[in-house]
Design an enzyme around this catalytic site. Structure first.
Site, short mmCIF file in Angstrom:
data_model
loop_
_atom_site.label_atom_id
_atom_site.label_comp_id
_atom_site.label_asym_id
_atom_site.label_seq_id
_atom_site.Cartn_x
_atom_site.Cartn_y
_atom_site.Cartn_z
N CYS A 38 0.82 -1.24 0.00
CA CYS A 38 0.00 0.00 0.00
C CYS A 38 0.84 1.27 0.00
CB CYS A 38 -0.94 0.00 1.20
SG CYS A 38 -2.10 -1.36 1.16
N ASN A 94 -9.98 -0.17 0.36
CA ASN A 94 -8.52 -0.03 0.30
C ASN A 94 -8.03 -0.58 -1.04
OD1 ASN A 94 -5.77 -0.34 0.56
ND2 ASN A 94 -5.84 -1.22 2.62
N HIS A 123 -3.19 7.25 2.77
CA HIS A 123 -3.59 5.93 2.26
C HIS A 123 -4.98 5.62 2.81
CE1 HIS A 123 -3.88 1.85 1.21
NE2 HIS A 123 -3.62 1.37 2.40
N1 ACO Z 1 -18.06 -8.61 9.86
C1 ACO Z 1 -18.50 -8.86 11.09
N2 ACO Z 1 -17.69 -9.17 12.12
C2 ACO Z 1 -16.37 -9.19 11.88
C3 ACO Z 1 -15.83 -8.93 10.60
C4 ACO Z 1 -16.74 -8.63 9.57
N3 ACO Z 1 -16.34 -8.35 8.31
N4 ACO Z 1 -14.48 -9.03 10.67
C5 ACO Z 1 -14.17 -9.34 11.94
N5 ACO Z 1 -15.33 -9.45 12.68
C6 ACO Z 1 -15.45 -9.74 14.10
C7 ACO Z 1 -14.26 -10.47 14.65
O1 ACO Z 1 -14.39 -11.85 14.43
C8 ACO Z 1 -14.31 -10.10 16.10
O2 ACO Z 1 -15.26 -10.91 16.74
P1 ACO Z 1 -14.98 -11.48 18.23
O3 ACO Z 1 -14.88 -10.25 19.08
O4 ACO Z 1 -16.19 -12.32 18.47
O5 ACO Z 1 -13.69 -12.23 18.12
C9 ACO Z 1 -14.87 -8.66 16.11
O6 ACO Z 1 -15.48 -8.50 14.81
C10 ACO Z 1 -13.81 -7.59 16.29
O7 ACO Z 1 -12.68 -7.86 15.45
P2 ACO Z 1 -11.40 -6.99 15.47
O8 ACO Z 1 -10.39 -7.57 14.54
O9 ACO Z 1 -10.97 -6.71 16.88
O10 ACO Z 1 -11.98 -5.61 14.87
P3 ACO Z 1 -11.26 -4.24 14.73
O11 ACO Z 1 -12.04 -3.20 15.39
O12 ACO Z 1 -9.77 -4.32 15.02
O13 ACO Z 1 -11.41 -3.97 13.17
C11 ACO Z 1 -10.11 -4.09 11.16
C12 ACO Z 1 -10.82 -4.86 12.24
C13 ACO Z 1 -11.15 -3.28 10.41
C14 ACO Z 1 -9.46 -5.08 10.20
C15 ACO Z 1 -9.05 -3.15 11.76
O14 ACO Z 1 -8.26 -3.85 12.69
C16 ACO Z 1 -8.14 -2.54 10.73
O15 ACO Z 1 -8.58 -1.77 9.90
N6 ACO Z 1 -6.83 -2.84 10.81
C17 ACO Z 1 -5.88 -2.31 9.83
C18 ACO Z 1 -5.85 -3.23 8.65
C19 ACO Z 1 -5.36 -2.57 7.41
O16 ACO Z 1 -5.54 -1.39 7.19
N7 ACO Z 1 -4.76 -3.36 6.54
C20 ACO Z 1 -4.35 -2.89 5.26
C21 ACO Z 1 -2.91 -2.58 5.24
S1 ACO Z 1 -2.43 -1.90 3.75
C22 ACO Z 1 -1.67 -3.07 2.70
O17 ACO Z 1 -0.47 -3.05 2.52
C23 ACO Z 1 -2.46 -4.09 2.00
#
Ligand code: ACO
Length: 329
Positions: free
Chosen positions: A116, A286, A256
């Site tokens: 990214c 993204n 980004h």
């Molecule tokens: N729909 C519903 N529930 C979901 C989903 C979904 N799509 N995805 C995860 N959950 C659930 C999980 O299972 C978890 O349930 P649990 O509490 O029963 O275990 C709960 O939601 C919370 O999950 P978390 O992972 O703690 O959620 P968080 O608030 O951290 O959000 C997210 C997740 C959106 C992925 C966030 O952590 C994030 O944006 N991180 C950065 C990732 C990123 O930007 N990556 C790209 C990098 S760039 C590149 O180089 C490609």
């Protein structure tokens, strides 16, 4: 440091026609519009058709950037495509783009993978190459077909990404849109927090008759979130310091576009209102290396960037790579 006389002469972008909404996704995996929107700010993303390759999307964005710059393919002597979803492991997607656009064989063409952060890595690389005086006009493109590396049964990743491309033409500055600075970083200790374990030379070649394991992305989202916030904040602060500027001098930040919550935290730590950030992730998700040039093109075409404005680009991505750049329009 590159030359200070290189500028962005034109911008362009491309997004596939097909749109996948959060409601569409909830029919594929156990998720909801409410969860995706409140956790990420994303409502929908574009998904490329089967024959719509990364190189075709890159070429479409590049063509638009050339028109915007008032140049033709004959003017281009360097093409860098930032991508983690090349058409093929080899040759470089940039060579396919060269062919799609009809750019001459005197152009150097190569791909660059910094996930990214790829666009900022490519921008800095092209800036240095043009600054050497050995190249005159570069097409710098971020293009991704992320839909081909997603596990569509994994709700923790497949809801986040989209396909698309964005491009800039770099060349001798016409007195505007000058690149003031760029700074790149990487923290390889975190290389496996976000990666595609299979499909490269470090994955065993399956025995004849067996299938290759899926080449899909895996990610530790919560860890990435925390590191991304720190890295983007550091990259923003350091480049501002280097140029004796404060965040208040920045008319528009183009971050980004991974997650609105990440952008929100950075806005707070830089003490800038969120309105100072250009955000379009609601409609694209993204798009990895395409995200900044796609947002930049929209920001320019919507009049969000005015002559004399200073913009700050800031990105993070797999690697973990990160970086920043400053442009005065
Ligand atoms: N729909 C519903 N529930 C979901 C989903 C979904 N799509 N995805 C995860 N959950 C659930 C999980 O299972 C978890 O349930 P649990 O509490 O029963 O275990 C709960 O939601 C919370 O999950 P978390 O992972 O703690 O959620 P968080 O608030 O951290 O959000 C997210 C997740 C959106 C992925 C966030 O952590 C994030 O944006 N991180 C950065 C990732 C990123 O930007 N990556 C790209 C990098 S760039 C590149 O180089 C490609």
């Amino acid at each position: 440091m590159g030359s200070s006389t290189i500028g962005i002469l034109g911008t362009g972008s491309y997004a596939p026609e097909k749109i996948l909404t959060n409601a569409d996704l909830s029919a594929i995996v156990d998720t909801s519009d409410e969860w995706i929107f409140t956790r990420t700010g994303i409502r929908e993303r574009h998904i490329a058709g089967d024959n719509e390759t990364t190189s075709l999307m890159a070429a479409a964005a590049g063509r638009a950037a050339l028109v915007d710059a008032g140049l033709t393919p004959a003017d281009i002597d360097l093409i860098i495509v930032a991508t983690m979803t090349p058409d093929h492991p080899m040759p470089a997607t940039a060579c396919f783009v060269q062919n799609h656009l009809g750019v001459s064989s005197h152009a150097a063409c190569f791909d660059l993978n910094a996930a990214c952060s790829g666009f900022l890595y490519a921008l800095d690389t092209a800036w240095a190459m043009l600054g050497s005086g050995r190249y005159r006009h570069a097409l710098v493109i971020g293009a991704e077909k992320m839909s081909t590396v997603l596990d569509w049964t994994d709700r923790t990743t497949c809801v986040l990404f989209g396909d698309g491309a964005g491009a800039v033409v770099l060349g001798p500055s016409r007195g505007t849109a000058e690149i003031l600075g760029a700074k790149l970083y990487a923290e390889g200790t975190h290389a496996r927090l976000l990666w595609i374990p299979n499909g490269g030379s470090n994955a065993p070649v399956p025995a004849p008759g067996t299938h290759f394991p899926p080449r899909t992305l895996t990610m530790k989202g919560r860890e990435i979130f925390k590191i991304a916030v720190r890295e983007m904040e550091d990259a923003a602060r350091e480049i501002l310091e280097q140029h004796q500027m404060s965040a208040a001098n920045i008319a528009c930040v183009i971050p980004h576009q991974a997650n609105l919550r990440i952008i929100d935290v950075i806005a707070q730590s830089l003490e800038l209102p969120l309105e100072r950030f250009f955000v379009n992730l609601e409609r694209y998700g993204n798009t990895s290396a395409a995200s900044i040039p796609l947002a930049l093109d929209e920001a320019r075409r919507s009049g969000r960037i005015k002559p004399g404005d200073t913009t700050l680009f800031v990105a993070f991505g797999a690697g973990l790579t990160y970086g920043s750049a400053l442009v005065r329009w």
